[in-house]
Design a protein around this motif. Structure first.
Motif, mmCIF file in Angstrom:
data_model
loop_
_atom_site.group_PDB
_atom_site.id
_atom_site.type_symbol
_atom_site.label_atom_id
_atom_site.label_comp_id
_atom_site.label_asym_id
_atom_site.label_seq_id
_atom_site.Cartn_x
_atom_site.Cartn_y
_atom_site.Cartn_z
ATOM 1 N N LYS A 108 -15.360 -43.331 -34.150
ATOM 2 C CA LYS A 108 -14.619 -43.916 -35.266
ATOM 3 C C LYS A 108 -13.700 -42.871 -35.902
ATOM 4 O O LYS A 108 -13.976 -41.677 -35.890
ATOM 5 N N THR A 109 -12.606 -43.350 -36.458
ATOM 6 C CA THR A 109 -11.631 -42.476 -37.111
ATOM 7 C C THR A 109 -11.963 -42.320 -38.589
ATOM 8 O O THR A 109 -12.798 -43.054 -39.141
ATOM 9 N N ARG A 110 -11.278 -41.379 -39.220
ATOM 10 C CA ARG A 110 -11.486 -41.161 -40.654
ATOM 11 C C ARG A 110 -11.187 -42.434 -41.446
ATOM 12 O O ARG A 110 -11.900 -42.758 -42.404
ATOM 13 N N GLU A 111 -10.134 -43.148 -41.048
ATOM 14 C CA GLU A 111 -9.784 -44.383 -41.745
ATOM 15 C C GLU A 111 -10.910 -45.412 -41.624
ATOM 16 O O GLU A 111 -11.239 -46.126 -42.582
ATOM 17 N N GLN A 112 -11.511 -45.515 -40.456
ATOM 18 C CA GLN A 112 -12.598 -46.475 -40.247
ATOM 19 C C GLN A 112 -13.868 -46.074 -40.995
ATOM 20 O O GLN A 112 -14.696 -46.922 -41.327
ATOM 21 N N LEU A 113 -14.010 -44.778 -41.267
ATOM 22 C CA LEU A 113 -15.228 -44.283 -41.905
ATOM 23 C C LEU A 113 -15.149 -44.245 -43.426
ATOM 24 O O LEU A 113 -16.160 -43.985 -44.086
ATOM 25 N N GLN A 114 -13.995 -44.514 -43.978
ATOM 26 C CA GLN A 114 -13.810 -44.371 -45.422
ATOM 27 C C GLN A 114 -14.797 -45.222 -46.226
ATOM 28 O O GLN A 114 -15.291 -44.790 -47.265
ATOM 29 N N PHE A 115 -15.084 -46.412 -45.740
ATOM 30 C CA PHE A 115 -15.851 -47.348 -46.560
ATOM 31 C C PHE A 115 -17.142 -47.808 -45.882
ATOM 32 O O PHE A 115 -17.662 -48.876 -46.200
ATOM 33 N N VAL A 116 -17.671 -47.003 -44.960
ATOM 34 C CA VAL A 116 -18.947 -47.381 -44.347
ATOM 35 C C VAL A 116 -20.056 -47.305 -45.399
ATOM 36 O O VAL A 116 -19.972 -46.538 -46.361
ATOM 37 N N THR A 117 -21.091 -48.101 -45.201
ATOM 38 C CA THR A 117 -22.155 -48.215 -46.190
ATOM 39 C C THR A 117 -23.406 -47.462 -45.758
ATOM 40 O O THR A 117 -23.525 -47.026 -44.612
ATOM 41 N N LYS A 118 -24.332 -47.372 -46.680
ATOM 42 C CA LYS A 118 -25.634 -46.783 -46.382
ATOM 43 C C LYS A 118 -26.302 -47.539 -45.237
ATOM 44 O O LYS A 118 -26.874 -46.915 -44.328
ATOM 45 N N ALA A 119 -26.249 -48.838 -45.280
ATOM 46 C CA ALA A 119 -26.868 -49.645 -44.223
ATOM 47 C C ALA A 119 -26.250 -49.338 -42.866
ATOM 48 O O ALA A 119 -26.954 -49.253 -41.848
ATOM 49 N N ASP A 120 -24.927 -49.159 -42.830
ATOM 50 C CA ASP A 120 -24.250 -48.802 -41.575
ATOM 51 C C ASP A 120 -24.741 -47.449 -41.065
ATOM 52 O O ASP A 120 -25.025 -47.276 -39.878
ATOM 53 N N ALA A 121 -24.826 -46.487 -41.968
ATOM 54 C CA ALA A 121 -25.182 -45.117 -41.581
ATOM 55 C C ALA A 121 -26.630 -44.991 -41.132
ATOM 56 O O ALA A 121 -26.977 -44.066 -40.394
ATOM 57 N N LEU A 122 -27.484 -45.898 -41.570
ATOM 58 C CA LEU A 122 -28.909 -45.828 -41.219
ATOM 59 C C LEU A 122 -29.227 -46.483 -39.876
ATOM 60 O O LEU A 122 -30.380 -46.492 -39.452
ATOM 61 N N LYS A 123 -28.209 -46.992 -39.186
ATOM 62 C CA LYS A 123 -28.438 -47.652 -37.896
ATOM 63 C C LYS A 123 -28.231 -46.665 -36.744
ATOM 64 O O LYS A 123 -27.232 -46.709 -36.025
ATOM 65 N N HIS A 124 -29.191 -45.755 -36.574
ATOM 66 C CA HIS A 124 -29.079 -44.803 -35.476
ATOM 67 C C HIS A 124 -29.270 -45.517 -34.147
ATOM 68 O O HIS A 124 -30.155 -46.362 -34.013
ATOM 69 N N PRO A 125 -28.441 -45.196 -33.156
ATOM 70 C CA PRO A 125 -28.500 -45.950 -31.893
ATOM 71 C C PRO A 125 -29.734 -45.677 -31.046
ATOM 72 O O PRO A 125 -30.103 -46.516 -30.209
ATOM 73 N N ASN A 126 -30.392 -44.522 -31.206
ATOM 74 C CA ASN A 126 -31.456 -44.145 -30.264
ATOM 75 C C ASN A 126 -32.788 -43.772 -30.898
ATOM 76 O O ASN A 126 -33.832 -44.017 -30.304
ATOM 77 N N TRP A 127 -32.765 -43.153 -32.073
ATOM 78 C CA TRP A 127 -33.983 -42.574 -32.643
ATOM 79 C C TRP A 127 -34.438 -43.329 -33.883
ATOM 80 O O TRP A 127 -33.620 -43.835 -34.649
ATOM 81 N N LYS A 128 -35.750 -43.358 -34.103
ATOM 82 C CA LYS A 128 -36.333 -43.887 -35.333
ATOM 83 C C LYS A 128 -36.780 -42.697 -36.180
ATOM 84 O O LYS A 128 -37.726 -42.006 -35.831
#
Length: 384
Positions: free
Chosen positions: A182-202
């Motif tokens: 993702k680019t800086r523009e796409q990351l400007q408004f990501v949320t906590k919920a988005d950031a907590l969705k790790h693709p591989n690890w719990k």
């Protein structure tokens, strides 16, 4: 194989998985468990494992726990004093440091001075005071066996190798987190919920956010420097989305040794307990015919500047690393409370590092002071 374990941070992700591993390994007892304020979960653990000592972060939580397990012989304590006791119990020959953040530094040093094996899952200990910690481990003859998947991988790749002169570089792999590509523009408004969705690890919330910013990999670079006594230029990072290759070591003759496995933290946890032996593990084995292609690429330092910041702090040394770590802990906590945005984490951490007075060869007290100043700076700067 160790015989008796104290777990600092038993109700967190690594702590719970450590107890799962212990429950499947015959002959290992639990001496002490420590937690923050998760009284109900700690009570369940005490009933399952019957530790000699249970420690909570606050007196209120300790009193609630004591009332809930008064039929057990487990003694209940609280606060830093209790944490230090858990780290140094005579009956324990191993201490798993699974607490998150700087709170793990003092008890880890205490366990080292008590000559325990350290199952190190608290990376902040080496990030903030690595030179001091490793010097103490050498002085007291304490083993440090890493629990982080990447550092466990390096540890395994170095098993049986000769001199450090044979090592050309350490290569730490990084999944890239939930925002890879993702680019800086796409990351400007990501949320906590988005950031907590790790693709591989719990994992726990704090480390998952660090994976999203790539700060976690920056912390691991510093940790690897300290743990393996390697200069910064010999520690590299590559993006490996599949999290199958956990890290690699390149030797001076051009050979590259890698450790592969399914992405399950119980594997490095178990090795920290059984080393130098290997025993059967309940984790599903790696099926090379089903895991798909393994890919590698360079990290994106422009859109994920926390990794570049960590490299700069590692190069500077001194109190730059504890200042960065303390600032990051404070900023991530604010992000998890929805008080700041995703890119505010980098902004606040980088500004706080500049605001903290620099000490080139800090004492433990100066390291703790840098941590405190950095946290205060983040809180102050977030109001501007």
């Amino acid at each position: 194989m160790v015989k008796c374990v104290s777990i600092l941070g038993s109700t967190g992700s690594i702590g719970r998985q450590s107890l799962d591993v212990i429950s499947r390994l015959p002959g290992i007892r639990v001496a002490a468990l420590t937690a923050g304020t998760s009284v109900e979960r700690m009570a369940q653990q005490c009933r399952a494992f019957r530790p000699e000592l249970a420690v909570m972060a606050t007196q209120e939580a300790a009193e609630a726990l004591a009332n809930g397990i008064k039929d057990l012989p487990t003694r209940v304590s609280w606060g830093e004093e209790g944490l230090m006791e858990a780290a140094t119990m005579e009956s324990a020959d191993c201490v798993i440091t699974a607490v998150v953040g700087m709170v793990g530094l003092k008890p880890t040093l205490a366990a080292i001075r008590a000559k325990k094996r350290i199952g190190l899952a608290n990376k902040e200990t080496l990030v903030c005071a690595g030179e001091l910690v490793m010097a103490e481990a050498e002085k007291y003859g304490a083993e440090i066996v890493p629990v982080d998947s990447e550092h466990s991988a390096v540890f395994q790749c170095l098993m049986g190798s000769g001199s450090k002169k044979e090592v050309k570089r350490l290569i730490l792999t990084c999944s890239g987190g939930p925002f890879f590509g993702k680019t800086r523009e796409q990351l400007q408004f990501v949320t906590k919920a988005d950031a907590l969705k790790h693709p591989n690890w719990k994992m726990g919330a704090k480390i998952t956010i660090d994976c999203a910013t790539l700060m976690n990999k920056g912390l691991e670079v510093i940790e690897a420097m300290r743990l393996y006594r390697m200069p910064l230029e010999k520690v590299d990072v590559v993006i490996h989305r599949q999290s199958i290759v956990h890290s690699m070591v390149e030797f001076v003759d051009g050979a590259v040794m890698a450790q592969l496995g399914t992405p399950d933290m119980r594997l490095p946890i178990q090795l920290a307990l059984t080393y130098p032996e290997r025993v059967s593990c309940p984790v599903e084995g790696l099926d090379l015919l089903r895991c798909g292609p393994l890919t590698f690429s360079k990290p994106d330092l422009e859109n994920f500047p926390c990794l570049a910041l960590a490299y700069r702090c590692a190069e500077k040394g001194g109190t730059a690393c504890p200042a960065m770590n303390g600032a990051n802990e404070e900023a991530v906590a604010m992000f998890l409370r929805d008080e700041i945005g995703f890119y505010d984490i980098y902004r606040l951490v980088s500004q706080a590092v500049e605001a903290v007075p620099f000490v080139e060869n800090p004492t433990l007290e100066e390291i703790l002071e840098a941590d405190r100043h950095a946290r205060e700076a983040v809180r102050r700067l977030s109001q501007l």
